[in-house]
Design an enzyme around this catalytic site. Structure first.
Site, PDB file in Angstrom:
ATOM      1  N   LYS A 199       0.799  -1.224   0.000  1.00 63.60           N
ATOM      2  CA  LYS A 199       0.000   0.000   0.000  1.00 63.60           C
ATOM      3  C   LYS A 199       0.833   1.276   0.000  1.00 63.60           C
ATOM      4  O   LYS A 199       2.039   1.273   0.230  1.00 63.60           O
ATOM      5  CB  LYS A 199      -0.977  -0.013   1.187  1.00 63.60           C
ATOM      6  CG  LYS A 199      -2.152  -0.954   0.941  1.00 63.60           C
ATOM      7  CD  LYS A 199      -3.283  -0.756   1.921  1.00 63.60           C
ATOM      8  CE  LYS A 199      -4.500  -1.566   1.488  1.00 63.60           C
ATOM      9  NZ  LYS A 199      -5.612  -1.472   2.463  1.00 63.60           N
ATOM     10  N   ARG A 233      -4.148 -10.063   4.746  1.00 58.82           N
ATOM     11  CA  ARG A 233      -4.583 -10.047   3.343  1.00 58.82           C
ATOM     12  C   ARG A 233      -3.390  -9.607   2.498  1.00 58.82           C
ATOM     13  O   ARG A 233      -2.928  -8.469   2.601  1.00 58.82           O
ATOM     14  CB  ARG A 233      -5.762  -9.096   3.183  1.00 58.82           C
ATOM     15  CG  ARG A 233      -6.381  -9.064   1.801  1.00 58.82           C
ATOM     16  CD  ARG A 233      -7.600  -8.131   1.786  1.00 58.82           C
ATOM     17  NE  ARG A 233      -8.248  -8.100   0.479  1.00 58.82           N
ATOM     18  CZ  ARG A 233      -7.894  -7.300  -0.507  1.00 58.82           C
ATOM     19  NH1 ARG A 233      -6.901  -6.423  -0.343  1.00 58.82           N
ATOM     20  NH2 ARG A 233      -8.544  -7.335  -1.668  1.00 58.82           N
TER      21      ARG A 233
END
Length: 258
Positions: A199, A233
């Site tokens: 991210k 995840r």
């Protein structure tokens, strides 16, 4: 939890797994590499994404979902905040709904999950970024609302995971604050899911492009695991399996011998 994005515009792997066979091949690879569950999403939720209707979302999922459920070798989670999509995916055999709006966007979502007896990931999110707020307090209040919605619909707490929503409705500092809050969020008594794979907070911190954020992702996930997080995840299952194997080995204390 291994990620399969059947989208043209996801920030990391957009366009790579749009074809049904490509999605199935990736899902099988993730499971072979160590993923315990496969999370499939058909709508990118990155900042600036183009929203889809439920029909458009299902049009991407329908050609591949049945094969994924039957052949990937692990339970399938559907990444959606639309109850109509969730109902169709659960009817096709998905076991979990991963809702980025924590049951608070679509009023039919919690009933759909309850009726199917499915699990749910309740993620914290905000409509807009506000750097003046206490993000951890905001997360607590958000989860309290979500859990009340779940209880009212008949979703058992035993089927709920909480996700602090790193990268959603937060400044970069609030993203890190959300990660630091894992010990406090354990107070809800529910498993915690962490979704930080590749991210932007790592790009901002390190000046790294998407493909160069794996080491930062693993570092954050290992620390979160040490603080009590349960599910992660990720795009890179094999690398995380190796990292967690080392962590579990170091956690184990040799049996004392007389």
């Amino acid at each position: 939890m291994g990620i399969v994005n059947v989208t043209p515009d996801s920030f990391s792997d957009g366009g790579r797994f749009l074809a049904p066979q490509a999605a199935l091949t990736q899902a099988k690879k993730l499971v072979a590499d160590g993923a315990d569950i496969v999370d499939v999403g058909a709508e990118s939720t990155r900042p600036g994404h183009t929203p889809l209707t439920a029909e458009e979302e299902w049009a991407r999922l329908r050609p591949m979902l049945a094969a994924l459920v039957e052949e990937c070798g692990a339970p399938v989670s559907i990444d959606t905040y639309k109850a109509a999509t969730a109902r169709r995916a659960l009817a096709a055999g998905a076991a979990v709904v991963n809702d980025i709006w924590g049951l608070q966007r679509d009023p039919d979502m919690a009933p759909a999950i309850a009726e199917a007896g499915a699990g749910v990931v309740v993620m914290h999110n905000r409509e807009s970024v506000d750097d003046s707020i206490d993000i951890v307090d905001d997360m607590r209040r958000f989860f309290e609302r979500s859990l009340a919605i779940a209880e009212s619909a008949g979703v058992p707490r035993s089927r709920i995971l909480l996700d602090p929503g790193v990268g959603f409705g937060k400044t970069r500092e609030q993203d890190f604050a959300a990660l630091r809050a894992v010990p406090e969020l354990r107070g809800f008594g529910l498993p915690l899911l962490i979704g930080v794979s590749r991210k932007r907070l790592f790009g901002a911190l390190l000046g790294a492009e998407v493909d160069a954020r794996l080491i930062a992702t693993i570092a954050a996930n290992l620390i979160a695991a040490m603080e009590g997080a349960h599910v992660f995840r990720v795009h890179d299952a094999a690398e995380h399996k190796a990292a967690f194997a080392v962590l579990e080995t170091l956690r184990r204390r040799p049996q004392e011998t007389k």
